[in-house]
Each structure stands twice: as structure tokens, then as C-alpha cells.
Design a protein around this motif. Structure first.
Motif, PDB file in Angstrom:
ATOM      1  N   ALA A 153      13.597  14.615   1.987  1.00  0.00           N
ATOM      2  CA  ALA A 153      14.824  14.000   1.463  1.00  0.00           C
ATOM      3  C   ALA A 153      14.614  13.374   0.079  1.00  0.00           C
ATOM      4  CB  ALA A 153      15.335  12.947   2.435  1.00  0.00           C
ATOM      5  N   GLY A 154      13.392  13.487  -0.443  1.00  0.00           N
ATOM      6  CA  GLY A 154      13.126  13.018  -1.807  1.00  0.00           C
ATOM      7  C   GLY A 154      12.505  11.644  -1.924  1.00  0.00           C
ATOM      8  N   PHE A 155      12.110  11.033  -0.800  1.00  0.00           N
ATOM      9  CA  PHE A 155      11.491   9.714  -0.835  1.00  0.00           C
ATOM     10  C   PHE A 155       9.974   9.836  -1.011  1.00  0.00           C
ATOM     11  CE2 PHE A 155      15.307   9.111   1.804  1.00  0.00           C
ATOM     12  CZ  PHE A 155      15.905   8.046   1.141  1.00  0.00           C
ATOM     13  N   ALA A 156       9.392   8.872  -1.707  1.00  0.00           N
ATOM     14  CA  ALA A 156       7.935   8.763  -1.760  1.00  0.00           C
ATOM     15  C   ALA A 156       7.481   8.047  -0.495  1.00  0.00           C
ATOM     16  CB  ALA A 156       7.505   7.980  -2.995  1.00  0.00           C
ATOM     17  N   VAL A 157       6.475   8.587   0.181  1.00  0.00           N
ATOM     18  CA  VAL A 157       6.100   8.092   1.506  1.00  0.00           C
ATOM     19  C   VAL A 157       4.602   7.822   1.594  1.00  0.00           C
ATOM     20  CG1 VAL A 157       6.070   8.649   3.973  1.00  0.00           C
ATOM     21  CG2 VAL A 157       7.984   9.409   2.564  1.00  0.00           C
ATOM     22  N   ARG A 158       4.246   6.743   2.312  1.00  0.00           N
ATOM     23  CA  ARG A 158       2.853   6.465   2.687  1.00  0.00           C
ATOM     24  C   ARG A 158       2.844   6.160   4.174  1.00  0.00           C
ATOM     25  NH1 ARG A 158       2.730   8.066  -1.646  1.00  0.00           N
ATOM     26  NH2 ARG A 158       1.689   7.306  -3.534  1.00  0.00           N
ATOM     27  N   THR A 159       1.844   6.670   4.890  1.00  0.00           N
ATOM     28  CA  THR A 159       1.761   6.401   6.330  1.00  0.00           C
ATOM     29  C   THR A 159       0.585   5.474   6.628  1.00  0.00           C
ATOM     30  OG1 THR A 159       0.392   8.373   6.704  1.00  0.00           O
ATOM     31  CG2 THR A 159       2.789   8.620   6.942  1.00  0.00           C
ATOM     32  N   HIS A 160       0.734   4.694   7.699  1.00  0.00           N
ATOM     33  CA  HIS A 160      -0.287   3.737   8.128  1.00  0.00           C
ATOM     34  C   HIS A 160      -0.443   3.844   9.636  1.00  0.00           C
ATOM     35  CE1 HIS A 160       0.069   1.807   4.127  1.00  0.00           C
ATOM     36  NE2 HIS A 160       1.343   2.133   4.265  1.00  0.00           N
ATOM     37  N   VAL A 161      -1.696   3.889  10.094  1.00  0.00           N
ATOM     38  CA  VAL A 161      -1.967   4.154  11.513  1.00  0.00           C
ATOM     39  C   VAL A 161      -1.713   2.952  12.411  1.00  0.00           C
ATOM     40  CG1 VAL A 161      -3.650   5.942  10.953  1.00  0.00           C
ATOM     41  CG2 VAL A 161      -4.428   3.585  11.263  1.00  0.00           C
ATOM     42  N   SER A 162      -1.620   1.767  11.812  1.00  0.00           N
ATOM     43  CA  SER A 162      -1.396   0.562  12.610  1.00  0.00           C
ATOM     44  C   SER A 162      -0.836  -0.543  11.733  1.00  0.00           C
ATOM     45  CB  SER A 162      -2.713   0.084  13.241  1.00  0.00           C
ATOM     46  OG  SER A 162      -3.609  -0.370  12.240  1.00  0.00           O
ATOM     47  N   ALA A 163      -0.311  -1.572  12.381  1.00  0.00           N
ATOM     48  CA  ALA A 163       0.182  -2.736  11.646  1.00  0.00           C
ATOM     49  C   ALA A 163      -0.958  -3.423  10.904  1.00  0.00           C
ATOM     50  CB  ALA A 163       0.850  -3.709  12.616  1.00  0.00           C
ATOM     51  N   THR A 164      -2.125  -3.480  11.545  1.00  0.00           N
ATOM     52  CA  THR A 164      -3.296  -4.097  10.913  1.00  0.00           C
ATOM     53  C   THR A 164      -3.678  -3.349   9.642  1.00  0.00           C
ATOM     54  OG1 THR A 164      -4.095  -4.818  13.071  1.00  0.00           O
ATOM     55  CG2 THR A 164      -5.687  -4.803  11.263  1.00  0.00           C
ATOM     56  N   ASP A 165      -3.663  -2.026   9.725  1.00  0.00           N
ATOM     57  CA  ASP A 165      -3.979  -1.188   8.556  1.00  0.00           C
ATOM     58  C   ASP A 165      -3.010  -1.470   7.412  1.00  0.00           C
ATOM     59  OD1 ASP A 165      -5.250   1.228   7.240  1.00  0.00           O
ATOM     60  OD2 ASP A 165      -3.198   1.957   7.433  1.00  0.00           O
ATOM     61  N   PHE A 166      -1.734  -1.589   7.752  1.00  0.00           N
ATOM     62  CA  PHE A 166      -0.727  -1.852   6.719  1.00  0.00           C
ATOM     63  C   PHE A 166      -0.915  -3.235   6.097  1.00  0.00           C
ATOM     64  CE2 PHE A 166       3.490  -3.546   5.549  1.00  0.00           C
ATOM     65  CZ  PHE A 166       3.756  -2.688   4.501  1.00  0.00           C
TER      66      PHE A 166
END
Length: 204
Positions: free
Chosen positions: A28-41
Motif C-alpha cells: 500500500a506504499g507504507f515504509a515498514v519495520r517489523t519487531h519480534v517482541s515488545a521488548t525488541d521494539f
């Protein structure tokens, strides 16, 4: 500033969910980053200046509500959307009380998620522009001389030139000269704009 400048951070312990949401938003055109857990984020949150958050409500290390509380405590609360199961509406409401903009119940349609993300991105964009404006004002203030700062403080306090002149032991005409100089340095078109600039810094 375009939408892709605002990074959407996806926090979910399930890899399949992370990847599917990331693919959808990326398409949809968004820049995205993924994180495996809340702690990681949380380890990376302090360095995020322009972004929004999509987080699952129930995760092994901490809940989405706890994540939002931690972000608030760290002064890094981002526009956030929580994804929730059918039995988690009470928790989702608690998340909104802690700063979430929206919650989406599973299963959800692509359009519902994208519309919600767009609202969060718009909020993040506005916040980024406000922060950039405040930083620019601070930089302009740093160019003022000590005397100009004294006159600025008097002007923003609503004091007339004569009072400022008396307090500083200078003539009203000299105050006018300093006032004109500081207005130019601050790039303020008029007095109300100057006052709004200084108040924005004081509130930040």
C-alpha cells in the motif's frame, strides 16, 4: 513530507502475522519495520522520531497496553493501533486510555487496517512537523544576543516598550531597535506569531 517518510513499526510475536501485515502495508506504499517482541521494539524506540506503531495486544513478554505505558514513561509514545482478539475489548479500551488511536478486532479486512494506519500516519506526520518547527524556533533563538533575549522576554510577557526600557535601563527607541532585530532573526511576521513560537517551546 510523504507517507513513506513515516515508518510503520509492526510489533507481533507471530512471524506469520508480522510478515502478512508488513506485506500488506508495503504493497500500500507504507515504509515498514517489523519487531519480534515488545521488548525488541522498546530497545529501538528512543531513536524513532517519525513513525507509528501497530502492536498485538497479547504477547508473551508484555501486553500491548504495557508497551504503550512503557513508551509513555520514556516520552516516546507514537501514534498507535492495537490489534485485538474478540475477548480483549476491555484491554483494548485500556490501551486507548494509554494513548492508542484505535483498536482493530480480528479478523479484520485489509481496508480497515489500511484506513486506520493512514490516520495514524497523518497524526505522526503532524507531530513530526510540529517538532521540526519547534527545533527551528530553538535554533533561531540561539542566534539572539543577551539583550535581545531580555527584550524578547519582556515582549512575550506583554510588557510595553516603555516598561521594558525602564527595566533594562535603556531608551524606548533602543528597545524598538532590539525588537525589530529579534523579530527579523526569529522570522516572525508579527507579534502574535512571535508569541506562538515561544509558547510552543515552553509547552514542548
Amino acid at each position: 513530507m510523504s507517507d513513506v517518510d513515516i515508518v510503520v513499526h509492526i510489533v507481533d510475536d507471530e512471524e506469520a502475522v508480522r510478515n502478512s501485515v508488513a506485506f500488506l502495508l508495503g504493497s500500500a506504499g507504507f515504509a515498514v519495520r517489523t519487531h519480534v517482541s515488545a521488548t525488541d521494539f522498546l530497545l529501538r524506540a528512543s531513536g524513532i522520531r517519525s513513525g507509528c506503531l501497530v502492536t498485538d495486544l497479547r504477547m508473551p513478554d508484555m501486553s500491548g497496553v504495557e508497551l504503550l505505558k512503557r513508551l509513555r514513561e520514556a516520552g516516546a509514545l507514537l501514534p498507535a493501533i492495537v490489534i485485538t482478539g474478540h475477548g480483549d475489548v476491555q484491554m483494548a479500551v485500556e490501551a486507548m486510555k494509554n494513548g492508542a488511536l484505535d483498536f482493530i478486532e480480528k479478523p479484520f479486512s485489509d481496508d480497515v487496517l489500511i484506513e486506520s494506519i493512514q490516520r495514524a500516519v497523518n497524526v505522526a506526520q503532524s507531530q513530526h512537523e510540529i517538532e521540526a518547527s519547534i527545533e527551528a524556533t530553538r535554533q533561531r533563538m540561539a542566534t539572539l544576543s543577551e539583550r535581545e533575549m531580555q527584550v524578547l522576554n519582556g515582549v512575550v510577557s506583554g510588557e510595553p516598550n516603555k516598561t521594558i526600557a525602564f527595566d533594562l535601563g535603556i531608551s524606548p527607541r533602543t528597545v524598538e531597535v532590539y525588537r525589530a532585530g529579534l523579530m527579523s532573526k526569529m522570522q516572525a511576521k508579527n507579534l502574535p506569531e512571535l508569541v506562538r513560537m515561544i509558547l510552543s517551546i515552553q509547552r514542548a
